[in-house]
Design a protein around this motif. Structure first.
Motif, PDB file in Angstrom:
ATOM      1  N   LYS A 242      42.630  59.919  60.906  1.00 49.19           N
ATOM      2  CA  LYS A 242      41.231  60.115  61.270  1.00 49.19           C
ATOM      3  C   LYS A 242      40.454  58.817  61.088  1.00 49.19           C
ATOM      4  O   LYS A 242      40.889  57.920  60.354  1.00 49.19           O
ATOM      5  N   LYS A 243      39.321  58.747  61.768  1.00 46.97           N
ATOM      6  CA  LYS A 243      38.431  57.579  61.640  1.00 46.97           C
ATOM      7  C   LYS A 243      37.047  58.102  61.293  1.00 46.97           C
ATOM      8  O   LYS A 243      36.654  59.179  61.742  1.00 46.97           O
ATOM      9  N   LYS A 244      36.312  57.277  60.571  1.00 45.35           N
ATOM     10  CA  LYS A 244      34.917  57.635  60.298  1.00 45.35           C
ATOM     11  C   LYS A 244      34.064  56.983  61.357  1.00 45.35           C
ATOM     12  O   LYS A 244      34.211  55.802  61.630  1.00 45.35           O
ATOM     13  N   ILE A 245      33.184  57.755  61.962  1.00 50.39           N
ATOM     14  CA  ILE A 245      32.298  57.136  62.953  1.00 50.39           C
ATOM     15  C   ILE A 245      30.844  57.407  62.580  1.00 50.39           C
ATOM     16  O   ILE A 245      30.535  58.346  61.848  1.00 50.39           O
ATOM     17  N   HIS A 246      29.990  56.561  63.119  1.00 51.83           N
ATOM     18  CA  HIS A 246      28.556  56.786  62.956  1.00 51.83           C
ATOM     19  C   HIS A 246      28.107  57.633  64.154  1.00 51.83           C
ATOM     20  O   HIS A 246      28.165  57.180  65.297  1.00 51.83           O
ATOM     21  N   PHE A 247      27.697  58.833  63.881  1.00 50.17           N
ATOM     22  CA  PHE A 247      27.348  59.799  64.929  1.00 50.17           C
ATOM     23  C   PHE A 247      25.827  59.750  65.101  1.00 50.17           C
ATOM     24  O   PHE A 247      25.091  60.285  64.272  1.00 50.17           O
ATOM     25  N   ARG A 248      25.376  59.096  66.176  1.00 56.36           N
ATOM     26  CA  ARG A 248      23.926  58.840  66.302  1.00 56.36           C
ATOM     27  C   ARG A 248      23.197  59.967  67.038  1.00 56.36           C
ATOM     28  O   ARG A 248      22.367  59.721  67.914  1.00 56.36           O
ATOM     29  N   TYR A 249      23.585  61.175  66.731  1.00 54.78           N
ATOM     30  CA  TYR A 249      22.978  62.345  67.376  1.00 54.78           C
ATOM     31  C   TYR A 249      22.346  63.235  66.316  1.00 54.78           C
ATOM     32  O   TYR A 249      22.660  63.116  65.137  1.00 54.78           O
TER      33      TYR A 249
END
Ligand code: FAD
Length: 473
Positions: free
Chosen positions: A104-111
């Motif tokens: 898995k990857k951590k992402i910045h979810f800009r929603y």
């Protein structure tokens, strides 16, 4: 001296309402015709909507936090008491998993998770308060066309509007007509074929999405932890779970329309069956076709602007289009108001909307590049996608960009890293190189979008775009 334009808008989606609101506020006469009714604007669930777009259109958006547990309850009515439209859920960081859950990857979810019924009502209320008339139960049947057949010649001078209750049709003249009718693009697709911008979206430009919001059993949820996540590249699409608040969880999946893979509803049900805490009680939900296509090469004609899904202002990797539609509405309104300053609503006067969308905001250029990337990567299997996750070719950075609608122009070091990671899979390397190379070409080509309306320059620019998109098939 600024002319007061008469403007009609087909459809009260997010794009149409923001467009109507801003032009009414600028003093123009605006009428929105919506075939549905006020109560059913938007859809019956909450969507991930871009924070930046909500802010740009002037809404007060809660700051990002580990989780918003503020007084964010979903309620807004005709009284329009404040934009309390967001779900409690608002994780800025999200886990994105490989299709086989191997990494898995951590992402910045800009929603931010936004109640689409409440947002729909809020935007319609804002348009009305600014002075636009919103007429419910009226369908815009067709545009009134004058002049010749090419984009240079044809002029939209209004539309035929049908009152659905009586069936009565009326001819409504307007300086500017806006098409915000969703992906059916009811007005744009009735322009003559010679304009080059009237094509309907193809089947391959859609995703099939299913989502269900279920009641959670709080006692079982203590043991049965379901973290917010997104599973990327799974069966040509994605799958997600999002805790909306203490009582509700949103589970969904999307695939390429008509792909020969399991139906998204089946995927969702299989996920739910593994989790004791997710009950059978459906709170709301639905789904259907979701547009992930490419924009027509011009979003304006003489007397016409095209907004939202009708203009394919959706993020190609996710189908999120509420933010794009609101931004489209805002940018188009600025251009129409500027056109009113010179008292003209022809294609030259409206052209700046194209430039704003495709170049200045960067959205059009990014979406075009991502469309190519998606078309090519969608052919990869779950096994291939999982391999790319493990090798960190699908890195947190790359996923953060593409899920948020931004194309990452590959750097030399990134290309070298990809080359080394895929040394055992030359076939995959070829596919990746093709995707990023066509994506980059398209991105740069869109940044060279014609500065002003010139039929010959536009034709040659469109021809080159078509060739690039063909290579991405
Ligand atoms: C299952 C699903 C999930 C989605 N999830 C997300 C998400 O998480 N995040 C996100 O940002 N987006 C999401 N979207 C996409 C998003 O809903 C759209 O991109 C967005 O609503 C487009 O806005 P719009 O302004 O084009 O108008 P639309 O929302 O498409 O509305 C068009 C309006 O026009 C009206 N209309 C249509 N034809 C006529 C006519 N001839 N005359 C008069 N009125 C007419 C319709 O009744 C409707 O009210 C999802 C879509 C689907 C289907």
């Amino acid at each position: 001296m600024t002319t007061r334009f008469k403007i009609i808008v087909a459809g009260a989606g997010p794009g149409g309402c923001v467009f109507a609101r801003d032009l009414a506020a600028a003093g123009h006469e605006v009428v929105v015709y919506e075939k549905g009714d006020y109560e059913t604007l938007g859809h019956n669930w909450s969507d991930a909507v871009e924070r930046i777009a909500l802010k740009e259109i002037g809404l007060d958006v809660p700051e990002e936090g580990p989780v918003n547990k503020g007084p964010l309850v979903k309620k807004v009515g005709r009284s329009g008491k404040g934009p309390a439209i967001f779900e409690e859920h608002a994780f800025p960081e999200m886990d994105v998993w490989a299709p086989d859950y191997s990494s898995k990857k951590k992402i910045h979810f800009r929603y931010i998770t936004t109640d689409r019924r409440a947002l729909g009502k809020l935007l319609a209320d804002q348009a009305t308060e600014a002075g636009a008339r919103v007429e419910y139960g009226y369908e815009v049947v067709k545009p009134i066309l004058e002049g010749g057949k090419t984009l240079d010649e044809v002029r939209v001078t209004g539309a035929i509007v049908k009152e659905l209750a009586s069936g009565e049709e009326t001819t409504v003249q307007a300086d500017v007509t806006a098409d915000d009718t969703g992906f059916a693009a009811a007005l744009r697709t009735q322009l003559p074929g010679e304009t080059g911008i009237s094509e309907k979206f193809k089947e391959s430009e859609f995703a099939m999405v299913h989502r269900t919001v279920r009641q959670r059993d709080k006692t079982k949820a203590i043991e049965d932890i379901v973290r917010d996540h997104y599973r990327y590249g799974f069966y040509t699409g994605y799958q997600w779970a999002q805790e909306l608040n203490e009582d509700e969880i949103d589970v969904g999946a999307g695939i390429k329309y008509k792909a020969k893979v399991p139906d998204p509803q089946e995927t969702v049900e299989r996920f739910i069956a593994k989790h004791d805490s997710i009950t059978d009680k459906v709170v709301r939900g639905g789904g259907g076709l979701c547009l992930v296509g490419k924009s027509p090469y011009s979003l304006v004609a003489n007397g016409l602007v095209v907004l939202g899904d009708a203009a394919s202002q959706t993020i190609p990797m996710t189908g999120c289009g509420a933010g794009g539609a609101m931004m489209g509405g805002k940018l188009a309104a600025e251009s129409v108001d500027q056109a009113a300053e010179i008292g003209q609503a022809d294609i030259s006067a409206l052209w700046s909307y194209n430039r704003k969308w495709f170049v200045d905001s960067g959205r059009g250029a990014n979406y075009a590049a991502l469309t190519a990337l998606r078309n090519i990567l969608q052919k990869l299997s779950n096994f291939d996608n999982s391999f790319l996750f493990r090798k960190d070719v699908f890195s947190g950075d790359m996923l953060t960009s593409s899920i948020n609608g931004i194309f990452q122009v590959p750097t030399l070091s990134l290309m070298m890293k990809t080359g080394l990671s895929c040394i055992s899979r030359p076939d995959l390397l070829l596919t990746l190189n093709k995707a990023t190379s066509i994506g980059t070409k398209l991105y740069k080509h869109y940044l060279r979008y014609p500065k002003s309306w010139n039929p010959r320059t536009f034709e040659s620019w469109s021809r080159k775009s078509e060739q690039l998109f063909l290579k991405a098939q």
